[in-house]
Design an enzyme around this catalytic site. Structure first.
Site, PDB file in Angstrom:
ATOM      1  N   HIS A   1       0.844  -1.199   0.000  1.00  0.00           N
ATOM      2  CA  HIS A   1       0.000   0.000   0.000  1.00  0.00           C
ATOM      3  C   HIS A   1       0.885   1.258   0.000  1.00  0.00           C
ATOM      4  O   HIS A   1       0.753   2.124  -0.865  1.00  0.00           O
ATOM      5  CB  HIS A   1      -0.909  -0.027   1.240  1.00  0.00           C
ATOM      6  CG  HIS A   1      -1.834   1.145   1.353  1.00  0.00           C
ATOM      7  ND1 HIS A   1      -3.151   1.096   0.980  1.00  0.00           N
ATOM      8  CD2 HIS A   1      -1.632   2.414   1.778  1.00  0.00           C
ATOM      9  CE1 HIS A   1      -3.718   2.269   1.175  1.00  0.00           C
ATOM     10  NE2 HIS A   1      -2.807   3.104   1.670  1.00  0.00           N
ATOM     11  N   GLU A   2       1.799   1.313   0.936  1.00  0.00           N
ATOM     12  CA  GLU A   2       2.655   2.506   1.031  1.00  0.00           C
ATOM     13  C   GLU A   2       3.577   2.614  -0.187  1.00  0.00           C
ATOM     14  O   GLU A   2       3.939   3.715  -0.610  1.00  0.00           O
ATOM     15  CB  GLU A   2       3.468   2.484   2.332  1.00  0.00           C
ATOM     16  CG  GLU A   2       2.623   2.434   3.613  1.00  0.00           C
ATOM     17  CD  GLU A   2       1.514   3.472   3.691  1.00  0.00           C
ATOM     18  OE1 GLU A   2       1.670   4.568   3.112  1.00  0.00           O
ATOM     19  OE2 GLU A   2       0.468   3.174   4.318  1.00  0.00           O
TER      20      GLU A   2
ATOM     21  N   HIS B   1       1.765   4.538  -2.767  1.00  0.00           N
ATOM     22  CA  HIS B   1       1.866   5.984  -2.500  1.00  0.00           C
ATOM     23  C   HIS B   1       3.248   6.493  -2.927  1.00  0.00           C
ATOM     24  O   HIS B   1       3.390   7.560  -3.522  1.00  0.00           O
ATOM     25  CB  HIS B   1       1.671   6.264  -1.008  1.00  0.00           C
ATOM     26  CG  HIS B   1       0.243   6.210  -0.538  1.00  0.00           C
ATOM     27  ND1 HIS B   1      -0.753   6.966  -1.109  1.00  0.00           N
ATOM     28  CD2 HIS B   1      -0.349   5.513   0.471  1.00  0.00           C
ATOM     29  CE1 HIS B   1      -1.907   6.731  -0.468  1.00  0.00           C
ATOM     30  NE2 HIS B   1      -1.684   5.845   0.485  1.00  0.00           N
TER      31      HIS B   1
ATOM     32  N   GLU C   1      -4.732   7.738  -2.934  1.00  0.00           N
ATOM     33  CA  GLU C   1      -5.158   6.449  -2.388  1.00  0.00           C
ATOM     34  C   GLU C   1      -5.417   5.427  -3.503  1.00  0.00           C
ATOM     35  O   GLU C   1      -5.248   4.230  -3.305  1.00  0.00           O
ATOM     36  CB  GLU C   1      -6.407   6.650  -1.515  1.00  0.00           C
ATOM     37  CG  GLU C   1      -6.813   5.455  -0.679  1.00  0.00           C
ATOM     38  CD  GLU C   1      -5.853   5.159   0.487  1.00  0.00           C
ATOM     39  OE1 GLU C   1      -4.854   5.883   0.680  1.00  0.00           O
ATOM     40  OE2 GLU C   1      -6.118   4.172   1.197  1.00  0.00           O
TER      41      GLU C   1
END
Ligand code: ZN
Length: 464
Positions: free
Chosen positions: A232-233, A236, A262
């Site tokens: 997830h990160e 980003h 997101e």
């Protein structure tokens, strides 16, 4: 900071906010913008100059409508309120936090009214995080999602649970970390321009161009949480690393919105990291790293443990299907609090009622109920919906990527992630703030933001 320092900290934050406000509302900025607006320099609305002037004007106008006193008061209350929230959560004592919450929403109301809005008050706050999105469109989108998701969650409720992530299997943290960081690098995270650390809560933070940092959190009892958190990160981070460094510090070098940000994290987490192709490539390596834990777990049994759907009380631990219902609940409640239709004192009961209706469960205390998230205590109102917008956009973007590139499953199985990353770079990252989120999504996917792709993907991946 010791507990006793909070009042002083509040005063410092208020002073700094006031000074920043003075500078960013200097009338000279308005004059300079006025000098170029309407000139041939900006005739192409998509040019670097036009985009930068448009966005600077937007920020300047919004900020100028706020009185310095209000800006200072919001900063002061935010400092006091987040401390009060943290203590209230520790002691499961909502009553001690309620007055701060009431005050925070009163200030948010004042802020929205000062900024102004065409439709409803919430629009003015939403615009901070997802410019140009409106409450009306969002309500419609959420209603559509809720109608489809509630029955899907219900039908998956009694799914059998698999046990390879159960606490009996411990995944040593140092090996989780080595594996996760290696995967992030293979997906394209540039370690020359970023680094990994450990933290109490996963996040990605851009310090400046060439310096994008990820903090990860690993738990021995659950490989999946820590690993998907890193993916997830990484999503980003790929966005931040993909922004055009030549435009750093200006809107053209900045992310579009929280929702688009997101969408990048969710795309890598859910559409890449949960896919079968991805694990065809990485599972042998994972089994080697955790031989005693995974030797007897076949690939598909392992993947099943990643994709269990169980309604829970905690948003940040929610699976992909139930997650959006947590957001819908917060969106409905914060609108009611903002409009004064719900009093802070009544929040716990309203919270429990919605969890019962949407997820079929209710919190036994406020720690796992309305005190779980930090956002409201910091005055971040209008922020929650961007999590779900990210999920909605990610599904639309992944569809569009596959239409443009072809099915990606085989590429993932071959360990090939560059084509997808470059497609995102070309279509999303390099544009900075050139387009507002809804226009960007429509331009790239052919459709305005809507949850059909997300619902189709969840039904297809989880319904079967
Ligand atoms: Zn995120």
């Amino acid at each position: 900071m010791p507990r006793g320092g909070v009042t002083h900290r509040g005063e410092q934050m208020a002073l700094i906010a006031g000074l920043v406000h003075d500078r960013s509302t200097d009338p000279r900025i308005g004059e300079l913008l006025g000098n170029v607006e309407g000139t041939p320099l900006l005739s192409d609305g998509e040019s670097v100059e036009a985009v930068n002037v448009r966005e600077l004007r937007r920020d300047f106008d919004r900020e100028t409508r706020l009185p310095r006193r209000l800006v200072e008061e919001m900063a002061r209350v935010s400092a006091l309120s987040s401390q009060a929230w943290s203590e209230a959560r520790d002691h499961d004592d909502f009553k001690s936090f309620a007055p701060f919450l009431e005050q925070t929403f009163a200030l948010a109301r004042e802020k929205a009214d000062a900024i102004g809005y065409a439709g409803v008050r919430y629009d003015a706050l939403l615009d901070d995080y997802e410019p140009a999105m409106t409450t009306d469109r969002l309500s419609e989108l959420f209603a559509h999602l809720r109608t489809e998701l509630v029955p899907l969650v219900e039908s998956l409720r009694n799914q059998p649970r698999s046990d390879s992530n159960s606490p009996e299997r411990e995944f040593p943290v140092d090996r989780q970390r080595a594996f996760s960081e290696e995967v992030a690098a293979k997906l394209g995270f540039d370690r020359e321009c970023g680094r990994f650390d450990l933290g109490p809560h996963p996040f990605c933070s851009m310090i400046g161009t060439g310096d994008v940092r990820i903090a990860a959190r690993y738990q021995p009892a659950s490989f999946t949480n820590g690993f998907l958190g890193v993916l997830h990160e990484t999503g980003h981070a790929l966005y931040e690393q993909g922004l055009d460094a030549a435009h750093y510090g200006t809107p053209m070098g900045d992310a579009v919105s929280l929702g688009i940000h997101e969408s990048q994290s969710r795309l890598w987490e859910n559409y890449v990291g949960r896919s079968r192709g991805f694990w065809l490539h990485f599972y042998p390596q994972l089994q080697k790293a955790f031989e005693e834990q995974l030797r007897d777990v076949p690939l598909d049994a392992f993947r099943a443990t990643m994709n269990v759907v169980t309604p829970g009380l905690i948003r940040v631990e929610a699976d992909e299907v139930t997650y959006n219902l947590h957001v819908v609940i917060r969106f409905e409640l914060e609108r009611a609090l903002l409009d004064g239709d719900l009093r802070a004192d009544d929040l716990p009961s309203a919270w429990a009622e919605r969890y019962r209706n949407y997820l079929g469960i209710a919190p036994e205390n406020d720690r796992v109920g309305c005190l779980q998230d930090i956002h409201w205590s910091e005055g971040l109102i209008g922020y929650f919906p961007t999590y779900t917008l990210g999920n909605v956009y990610s599904a639309q973007l992944f569809d569009a990527a596959e239409r443009a590139i072809g099915p990606l499953e085989d590429a993932f199985a071959a360990g090939e992630f560059r084509t997808l990353r470059e497609w995102l770079g070309e279509n999303i990252h390099r544009h900075g703030k050139r387009y507002v989120a809804a226009d960007l999504v429509e331009k790239v996917t052919g459709n305005p933001p809507n949850p059909s792709a997300l619902i189709a993907s969840l039904s297809q991946r989880y319904g079967g």
